[in-house]
Design a protein around this motif. Structure first.
Motif, PDB file in Angstrom:
ATOM      1  N   MET A   1     -17.866  17.112 -18.058  1.00 11.45           N
ATOM      2  CA  MET A   1     -19.039  16.428 -17.799  1.00 11.45           C
ATOM      3  C   MET A   1     -19.412  15.955 -19.108  1.00 11.45           C
ATOM      4  O   MET A   1     -19.473  16.474 -20.362  1.00 11.45           O
ATOM      5  CB  MET A   1     -19.984  17.320 -17.299  1.00 11.45           C
ATOM      6  N   GLN A   2     -20.134  14.669 -19.029  1.00  6.84           N
ATOM      7  CA  GLN A   2     -20.389  13.850 -20.427  1.00  6.84           C
ATOM      8  C   GLN A   2     -21.831  14.102 -20.491  1.00  6.84           C
ATOM      9  O   GLN A   2     -22.797  13.975 -19.687  1.00  6.84           O
ATOM     10  CB  GLN A   2     -20.135  12.428 -20.288  1.00  6.84           C
ATOM     11  N   SER A   3     -22.373  14.210 -21.934  1.00 11.75           N
ATOM     12  CA  SER A   3     -23.633  14.529 -22.275  1.00 11.75           C
ATOM     13  C   SER A   3     -24.187  13.203 -22.261  1.00 11.75           C
ATOM     14  O   SER A   3     -23.551  12.188 -23.013  1.00 11.75           O
ATOM     15  CB  SER A   3     -23.911  15.224 -23.778  1.00 11.75           C
ATOM     16  N   LEU A   4     -25.434  12.850 -21.876  1.00 15.77           N
ATOM     17  CA  LEU A   4     -26.232  11.836 -22.208  1.00 15.77           C
ATOM     18  C   LEU A   4     -26.637  11.874 -23.475  1.00 15.77           C
ATOM     19  O   LEU A   4     -26.959  10.677 -24.201  1.00 15.77           O
ATOM     20  CB  LEU A   4     -27.346  11.659 -21.115  1.00 15.77           C
ATOM     21  N   LEU A   5     -26.844  12.903 -23.945  1.00 12.67           N
ATOM     22  CA  LEU A   5     -27.731  13.264 -25.216  1.00 12.67           C
ATOM     23  C   LEU A   5     -26.528  13.263 -26.450  1.00 12.67           C
ATOM     24  O   LEU A   5     -26.303  14.430 -27.034  1.00 12.67           O
ATOM     25  CB  LEU A   5     -28.332  14.460 -25.202  1.00 12.67           C
ATOM     26  N   THR A   6     -25.616  12.204 -26.543  1.00 12.58           N
ATOM     27  CA  THR A   6     -24.745  12.634 -27.522  1.00 12.58           C
ATOM     28  C   THR A   6     -25.193  12.783 -28.953  1.00 12.58           C
ATOM     29  O   THR A   6     -26.183  12.003 -29.362  1.00 12.58           O
ATOM     30  CB  THR A   6     -23.732  10.997 -27.572  1.00 12.58           C
ATOM     31  N   ASP A   7     -24.589  13.835 -29.568  1.00 10.91           N
ATOM     32  CA  ASP A   7     -24.996  14.326 -30.850  1.00 10.91           C
ATOM     33  C   ASP A   7     -26.359  14.488 -31.063  1.00 10.91           C
ATOM     34  O   ASP A   7     -26.963  14.526 -32.081  1.00 10.91           O
ATOM     35  CB  ASP A   7     -24.557  13.143 -32.002  1.00 10.91           C
ATOM     36  N   PHE A   8     -27.308  14.910 -29.882  1.00 11.98           N
ATOM     37  CA  PHE A   8     -28.608  15.332 -30.211  1.00 11.98           C
ATOM     38  C   PHE A   8     -28.830  16.788 -30.239  1.00 11.98           C
ATOM     39  O   PHE A   8     -29.470  17.196 -31.055  1.00 11.98           O
ATOM     40  CB  PHE A   8     -29.260  15.055 -28.693  1.00 11.98           C
ATOM     41  N   TYR A   9     -27.718  17.478 -30.024  1.00 11.01           N
ATOM     42  CA  TYR A   9     -27.909  18.939 -30.162  1.00 11.01           C
ATOM     43  C   TYR A   9     -26.583  19.672 -30.037  1.00 11.01           C
ATOM     44  O   TYR A   9     -25.500  18.850 -29.787  1.00 11.01           O
ATOM     45  CB  TYR A   9     -28.708  19.729 -28.961  1.00 11.01           C
ATOM     46  N   THR A  10     -26.605  20.820 -30.674  1.00  7.64           N
ATOM     47  CA  THR A  10     -25.097  21.625 -30.582  1.00  7.64           C
ATOM     48  C   THR A  10     -25.522  22.921 -30.002  1.00  7.64           C
ATOM     49  O   THR A  10     -26.377  23.511 -30.430  1.00  7.64           O
ATOM     50  CB  THR A  10     -24.550  21.833 -32.042  1.00  7.64           C
ATOM     51  N   LEU A  11     -24.627  23.450 -29.092  1.00  8.14           N
ATOM     52  CA  LEU A  11     -24.719  24.597 -28.340  1.00  8.14           C
ATOM     53  C   LEU A  11     -23.914  25.466 -29.501  1.00  8.14           C
ATOM     54  O   LEU A  11     -22.782  25.454 -29.599  1.00  8.14           O
ATOM     55  CB  LEU A  11     -23.961  24.644 -27.064  1.00  8.14           C
ATOM     56  N   THR A  12     -24.773  26.334 -30.098  1.00  5.72           N
ATOM     57  CA  THR A  12     -24.105  27.202 -31.094  1.00  5.72           C
ATOM     58  C   THR A  12     -23.658  28.483 -30.538  1.00  5.72           C
ATOM     59  O   THR A  12     -22.625  29.076 -31.139  1.00  5.72           O
ATOM     60  CB  THR A  12     -25.137  27.592 -32.250  1.00  5.72           C
ATOM     61  N   SER A  13     -24.314  29.045 -29.435  1.00  2.90           N
ATOM     62  CA  SER A  13     -23.708  30.195 -28.851  1.00  2.90           C
ATOM     63  C   SER A  13     -24.157  30.392 -27.470  1.00  2.90           C
ATOM     64  O   SER A  13     -25.266  29.997 -27.065  1.00  2.90           O
ATOM     65  CB  SER A  13     -24.077  31.426 -29.760  1.00  2.90           C
ATOM     66  N   HIS A  14     -23.726  31.319 -26.505  1.00  6.24           N
ATOM     67  CA  HIS A  14     -24.283  31.691 -25.272  1.00  6.24           C
ATOM     68  C   HIS A  14     -23.633  32.809 -24.841  1.00  6.24           C
ATOM     69  O   HIS A  14     -22.714  33.125 -25.131  1.00  6.24           O
ATOM     70  CB  HIS A  14     -24.365  30.364 -24.242  1.00  6.24           C
ATOM     71  N   GLU A  15     -24.604  33.653 -23.919  1.00  2.02           N
ATOM     72  CA  GLU A  15     -23.990  34.730 -23.454  1.00  2.02           C
ATOM     73  C   GLU A  15     -24.329  34.703 -22.043  1.00  2.02           C
ATOM     74  O   GLU A  15     -25.267  34.314 -21.578  1.00  2.02           O
ATOM     75  CB  GLU A  15     -25.082  35.854 -24.162  1.00  2.02           C
TER      76      GLU A  15
END
Length: 126
Positions: A1-15
């Motif tokens: 799936m493509q992000s509409l928010l290109t380079d807006f944020y980084t997912l650094t971690s998830h649990e």
């Protein structure tokens, strides 16, 4: 799936927790063009961008392409300034069936709750 928010944020971690609960940590990119216009000299993360981030993370965690059906109890409770508080924690309580996904979200930085909302998405049938 493509992000509409290109380079807006980084997912650094998830649990992944129990019963469809996810905790995601993201870092906003303070130099993104959105912040140059919203607002010059006083950058504020647009609420619609936060809603899009919740959608994109939910798509990632469910593996489904989603379309917003309803949003209720949307409460923006604190300003998210990408220079002061770029690191955000998003708690997503995701419940899904064959056609729909419902998400309860709490977004925070430190001890401050910035956003609370409940959204319902329809899954793409493609």
């Amino acid at each position: 799936m493509q992000s509409l928010l290109t380079d807006f944020y980084t997912l650094t971690s998830h649990e992944k927790g129990e019963n469809g609960n996810f905790t995601a940590h993201i870092s906003l990119h303070k130099d993104h063009d959105i912040f140059k216009g919203h607002f010059p000299g006083n950058p504020v993360t647009p609420g619609v961008c936060m809603m899009q981030i919740v959608k994109e993370l939910t798509e990632e965690f469910t593996g489904s392409q989603l379309f917003l059906k309803t949003a209720s109890n949307v409460k923006f409770m604190a300003i998210i300034n990408p220079y002061e508080t770029p690191d955000l924690k998003l708690q997503l309580d995701i419940a899904e069936d064959d056609t729909d996904v419902k998400v309860k979200n709490i977004t925070s930085f430190g001890e401050t709750i910035a956003l609370k909302m409940t959204v319902s998405y329809k899954k793409s049938m493609s």
